[in-house]
Design a protein around this motif. Structure first.
Motif, PDB file in Angstrom:
ATOM      1  N   TYR A  32       0.820  -1.212   0.000  1.00 45.52           N
ATOM      2  CA  TYR A  32       0.000   0.000   0.000  1.00 45.52           C
ATOM      3  C   TYR A  32       0.854   1.262   0.000  1.00 45.52           C
ATOM      4  CZ  TYR A  32      -3.427   3.466   1.507  1.00 45.52           C
ATOM      5  OH  TYR A  32      -4.218   4.578   1.582  1.00 45.52           O
ATOM      6  N   ASP A  33       1.881   1.298   0.874  1.00 46.39           N
ATOM      7  CA  ASP A  33       2.683   2.511   1.024  1.00 46.39           C
ATOM      8  C   ASP A  33       3.431   2.881  -0.252  1.00 46.39           C
ATOM      9  OD1 ASP A  33       1.854   2.826   3.621  1.00 46.39           O
ATOM     10  OD2 ASP A  33       3.575   1.794   4.490  1.00 46.39           O
ATOM     11  N   LYS A  34       3.894   1.885  -1.006  1.00 49.77           N
ATOM     12  CA  LYS A  34       4.691   2.154  -2.207  1.00 49.77           C
ATOM     13  C   LYS A  34       3.835   2.449  -3.434  1.00 49.77           C
ATOM     14  CE  LYS A  34       8.753  -0.514  -0.817  1.00 49.77           C
ATOM     15  NZ  LYS A  34       9.656  -1.653  -1.151  1.00 49.77           N
ATOM     16  N   THR A  35       2.562   2.225  -3.327  1.00 47.94           N
ATOM     17  CA  THR A  35       1.661   2.479  -4.454  1.00 47.94           C
ATOM     18  C   THR A  35       1.201   3.931  -4.432  1.00 47.94           C
ATOM     19  OG1 THR A  35       0.881   0.188  -4.439  1.00 47.94           O
ATOM     20  CG2 THR A  35      -0.483   1.794  -5.572  1.00 47.94           C
ATOM     21  N   THR A  36       1.338   4.609  -5.545  1.00 46.96           N
ATOM     22  CA  THR A  36       0.928   6.014  -5.650  1.00 46.96           C
ATOM     23  C   THR A  36      -0.239   6.150  -6.613  1.00 46.96           C
ATOM     24  OG1 THR A  36       2.430   6.479  -7.491  1.00 46.96           O
ATOM     25  CG2 THR A  36       3.314   6.734  -5.244  1.00 46.96           C
ATOM     26  N   MET A  37      -0.950   7.248  -6.510  1.00 50.20           N
ATOM     27  CA  MET A  37      -2.031   7.509  -7.447  1.00 50.20           C
ATOM     28  C   MET A  37      -1.483   7.643  -8.872  1.00 50.20           C
ATOM     29  SD  MET A  37      -5.015   7.420  -6.018  1.00 50.20           S
ATOM     30  CE  MET A  37      -6.079   8.309  -7.168  1.00 50.20           C
ATOM     31  N   ARG A  38      -0.301   8.223  -9.007  1.00 56.94           N
ATOM     32  CA  ARG A  38       0.322   8.333 -10.328  1.00 56.94           C
ATOM     33  C   ARG A  38       0.598   6.948 -10.901  1.00 56.94           C
ATOM     34  NH1 ARG A  38       2.728  12.200 -13.202  1.00 56.94           N
ATOM     35  NH2 ARG A  38       2.470  13.679 -11.467  1.00 56.94           N
ATOM     36  N   GLY A  39       1.125   6.064 -10.049  1.00 58.83           N
ATOM     37  CA  GLY A  39       1.415   4.711 -10.505  1.00 58.83           C
ATOM     38  C   GLY A  39       0.159   3.960 -10.893  1.00 58.83           C
ATOM     39  N   ILE A  40      -0.906   4.159 -10.125  1.00 61.74           N
ATOM     40  CA  ILE A  40      -2.184   3.516 -10.446  1.00 61.74           C
ATOM     41  C   ILE A  40      -2.703   4.014 -11.787  1.00 61.74           C
ATOM     42  CG2 ILE A  40      -4.608   3.322  -9.752  1.00 61.74           C
ATOM     43  CD1 ILE A  40      -3.596   3.524  -6.813  1.00 61.74           C
ATOM     44  N   ALA A  41      -2.650   5.323 -11.992  1.00 67.21           N
ATOM     45  CA  ALA A  41      -3.126   5.903 -13.247  1.00 67.21           C
ATOM     46  C   ALA A  41      -2.327   5.360 -14.431  1.00 67.21           C
ATOM     47  CB  ALA A  41      -3.025   7.423 -13.179  1.00 67.21           C
ATOM     48  N   GLN A  42      -1.013   5.321 -14.302  1.00 67.97           N
ATOM     49  CA  GLN A  42      -0.164   4.829 -15.395  1.00 67.97           C
ATOM     50  C   GLN A  42      -0.469   3.369 -15.699  1.00 67.97           C
ATOM     51  OE1 GLN A  42       3.784   5.705 -13.947  1.00 67.97           O
ATOM     52  NE2 GLN A  42       3.780   7.776 -14.800  1.00 67.97           N
ATOM     53  N   ALA A  43      -0.595   2.549 -14.660  1.00 64.44           N
ATOM     54  CA  ALA A  43      -0.866   1.124 -14.869  1.00 64.44           C
ATOM     55  C   ALA A  43      -2.239   0.893 -15.486  1.00 64.44           C
ATOM     56  CB  ALA A  43      -0.755   0.373 -13.543  1.00 64.44           C
ATOM     57  N   ALA A  44      -3.171   1.812 -15.220  1.00 65.31           N
ATOM     58  CA  ALA A  44      -4.527   1.689 -15.762  1.00 65.31           C
ATOM     59  C   ALA A  44      -4.654   2.327 -17.144  1.00 65.31           C
ATOM     60  CB  ALA A  44      -5.536   2.323 -14.808  1.00 65.31           C
ATOM     61  N   GLY A  45      -3.582   2.994 -17.600  1.00 70.41           N
ATOM     62  CA  GLY A  45      -3.626   3.654 -18.900  1.00 70.41           C
ATOM     63  C   GLY A  45      -4.448   4.926 -18.900  1.00 70.41           C
ATOM     64  N   LEU A  46      -4.467   5.620 -17.759  1.00 66.85           N
ATOM     65  CA  LEU A  46      -5.249   6.834 -17.609  1.00 66.85           C
ATOM     66  C   LEU A  46      -4.340   8.000 -17.243  1.00 66.85           C
ATOM     67  CD1 LEU A  46      -8.091   5.343 -15.368  1.00 66.85           C
ATOM     68  CD2 LEU A  46      -8.243   5.793 -17.828  1.00 66.85           C
ATOM     69  N   SER A  47      -4.839   9.202 -17.417  1.00 68.42           N
ATOM     70  CA  SER A  47      -4.099  10.360 -16.958  1.00 68.42           C
ATOM     71  C   SER A  47      -4.229  10.463 -15.441  1.00 68.42           C
ATOM     72  CB  SER A  47      -4.648  11.635 -17.600  1.00 68.42           C
ATOM     73  OG  SER A  47      -5.943  11.933 -17.102  1.00 68.42           O
ATOM     74  N   VAL A  48      -3.246  11.081 -14.814  1.00 65.64           N
ATOM     75  CA  VAL A  48      -3.294  11.260 -13.365  1.00 65.64           C
ATOM     76  C   VAL A  48      -4.533  12.074 -12.981  1.00 65.64           C
ATOM     77  CG1 VAL A  48      -2.102  12.186 -11.346  1.00 65.64           C
ATOM     78  CG2 VAL A  48      -0.792  11.096 -13.167  1.00 65.64           C
ATOM     79  N   GLY A  49      -4.825  13.104 -13.777  1.00 57.14           N
ATOM     80  CA  GLY A  49      -5.993  13.933 -13.507  1.00 57.14           C
ATOM     81  C   GLY A  49      -7.282  13.139 -13.542  1.00 57.14           C
ATOM     82  N   ASN A  50      -7.363  12.180 -14.466  1.00 54.20           N
ATOM     83  CA  ASN A  50      -8.553  11.354 -14.571  1.00 54.20           C
ATOM     84  C   ASN A  50      -8.712  10.476 -13.338  1.00 54.20           C
ATOM     85  OD1 ASN A  50     -10.846  10.374 -15.759  1.00 54.20           O
ATOM     86  ND2 ASN A  50      -9.819   9.151 -17.313  1.00 54.20           N
ATOM     87  N   ALA A  51      -7.608   9.915 -12.855  1.00 50.59           N
ATOM     88  CA  ALA A  51      -7.651   9.080 -11.653  1.00 50.59           C
ATOM     89  C   ALA A  51      -8.097   9.901 -10.450  1.00 50.59           C
ATOM     90  CB  ALA A  51      -6.291   8.453 -11.395  1.00 50.59           C
ATOM     91  N   TYR A  52      -7.531  11.103 -10.314  1.00 49.03           N
ATOM     92  CA  TYR A  52      -7.897  11.961  -9.184  1.00 49.03           C
ATOM     93  C   TYR A  52      -9.338  12.466  -9.291  1.00 49.03           C
ATOM     94  CZ  TYR A  52      -3.365  12.307  -6.844  1.00 49.03           C
ATOM     95  OH  TYR A  52      -2.233  12.031  -6.124  1.00 49.03           O
ATOM     96  N   TYR A  53      -9.860  12.533 -10.490  1.00 53.36           N
ATOM     97  CA  TYR A  53     -11.241  12.969 -10.673  1.00 53.36           C
ATOM     98  C   TYR A  53     -12.202  12.003  -9.964  1.00 53.36           C
ATOM     99  CZ  TYR A  53     -15.738  13.795 -12.989  1.00 53.36           C
ATOM    100  OH  TYR A  53     -17.067  14.041 -13.257  1.00 53.36           O
ATOM    101  N   TYR A  54     -11.898  10.725 -10.076  1.00 54.83           N
ATOM    102  CA  TYR A  54     -12.758   9.709  -9.462  1.00 54.83           C
ATOM    103  C   TYR A  54     -12.403   9.441  -8.007  1.00 54.83           C
ATOM    104  CZ  TYR A  54     -14.567   8.710 -14.111  1.00 54.83           C
ATOM    105  OH  TYR A  54     -15.166   8.827 -15.332  1.00 54.83           O
ATOM    106  N   PHE A  55     -11.115   9.527  -7.678  1.00 60.38           N
ATOM    107  CA  PHE A  55     -10.661   9.219  -6.324  1.00 60.38           C
ATOM    108  C   PHE A  55      -9.632  10.263  -5.881  1.00 60.38           C
ATOM    109  CE2 PHE A  55     -11.806   5.142  -8.282  1.00 60.38           C
ATOM    110  CZ  PHE A  55     -12.786   4.724  -7.395  1.00 60.38           C
ATOM    111  N   PRO A  56     -10.007  11.181  -4.990  1.00 60.46           N
ATOM    112  CA  PRO A  56      -9.093  12.244  -4.557  1.00 60.46           C
ATOM    113  C   PRO A  56      -7.832  11.733  -3.861  1.00 60.46           C
ATOM    114  CG  PRO A  56     -11.361  12.767  -3.962  1.00 60.46           C
ATOM    115  CD  PRO A  56     -11.354  11.354  -4.428  1.00 60.46           C
ATOM    116  N   SER A  57      -7.857  10.482  -3.361  1.00 62.54           N
ATOM    117  CA  SER A  57      -6.688   9.938  -2.663  1.00 62.54           C
ATOM    118  C   SER A  57      -6.756   8.420  -2.662  1.00 62.54           C
ATOM    119  CB  SER A  57      -6.632  10.445  -1.217  1.00 62.54           C
ATOM    120  OG  SER A  57      -7.670   9.846  -0.448  1.00 62.54           O
TER     121      SER A  57
END
Length: 224
Positions: A32-57
């Protein structure tokens, strides 16, 4: 005009599901600690902004995961709880359904349990942030009690769903630490615990034990 809105809603739900599924995989693989929202967005093929749009954290994302587990548990036991029946049978349905739904996430669950049980953590099942998922879980247990054909002491009936939820938290913690093949010991725990709880519920109606039951409930309500 309604179709585009429906289509957009469907795409949004698909994107949310993709983000949650990707996050669960990364939490499992790297913690959990090493996983970032940026990393999640990249792995999902989405922009960071798109990931944060749905989940602020990340915390919001985990709360969505909690909620998904409870929704799957509701769906898994809905048909079998639709008709009234004995208390022990209904409780067994609820708990076996939950264990089955959680089973695919066993490796992931152990990765973030330290964060979830830390006092004050928003990921704690007791936190304000976890209230929606907690309410879904207790909704199943209310259904267990309300549809029971077993006579239950009226005063105990009020608090029984929440008391069962606390037992369920103990069951879940045991499941997280259960390293037996396919968590077979957790299945055994459910198998043996349900009849025991059923007996305790029955004992609450015994005239000589009602005063003890009232005192126990009073203490519970004071500490809640």
């Amino acid at each position: 005009m309604a179709e585009p809105a429906t289509s957009e809603t469907g795409r949004g739900e698909q994107t949310k599901r993709l983000i949650v599924q990707t996050a669960v995989r990364l939490f499992r693989d790297q913690g959990y600690d090493k996983t970032t929202m940026r990393g999640i967005a990249q792995a999902a093929g989405l922009s960071v902004g798109n990931a944060y749009y749905y989940f602020p954290s990340k915390d919001h994302l985990v709360q969505e995961f909690y909620g998904t587990i409870q929704e799957e548990a509701v769906a898994a036991c809905a048909d079998r709880l639709a008709a009234a029946g004995p208390f022990d049978e209904r409780l067994r349905v609820a708990w076996t359904s939950l264990v089955q739904v959680m089973r695919p996430y066993h490796a992931f669950a152990g990765r973030f349990i330290k964060t979830a049980v830390e006092p004050g953590s928003p990921l704690s099942p007791f936190s304000a942030e976890s209230a929606p998922a907690r309410e879904r879980a207790m909704g199943i247990l209310r259904d267990v009690v309300e549809g029971s054909t077993t006579k239950i002491d009226p005063e105990l009936r009020v608090d029984l769903p929440e008391l069962l939820w606390l037992c369920q938290m103990g069951l879940t913690l045991y499941w997280v630490h259960d390293m037996s093949p396919d968590q077979a010991k957790t299945d055994l725990l459910v198998d043996r615990a349900v009849p025991l709880i059923d007996r305790l519920v029955a004992l609450a109606r015994v005239p000589g034990l009602r005063s003890v039951n009232r005192e126990a409930l009073k203490l519970y309500r004071m500490l809640r």
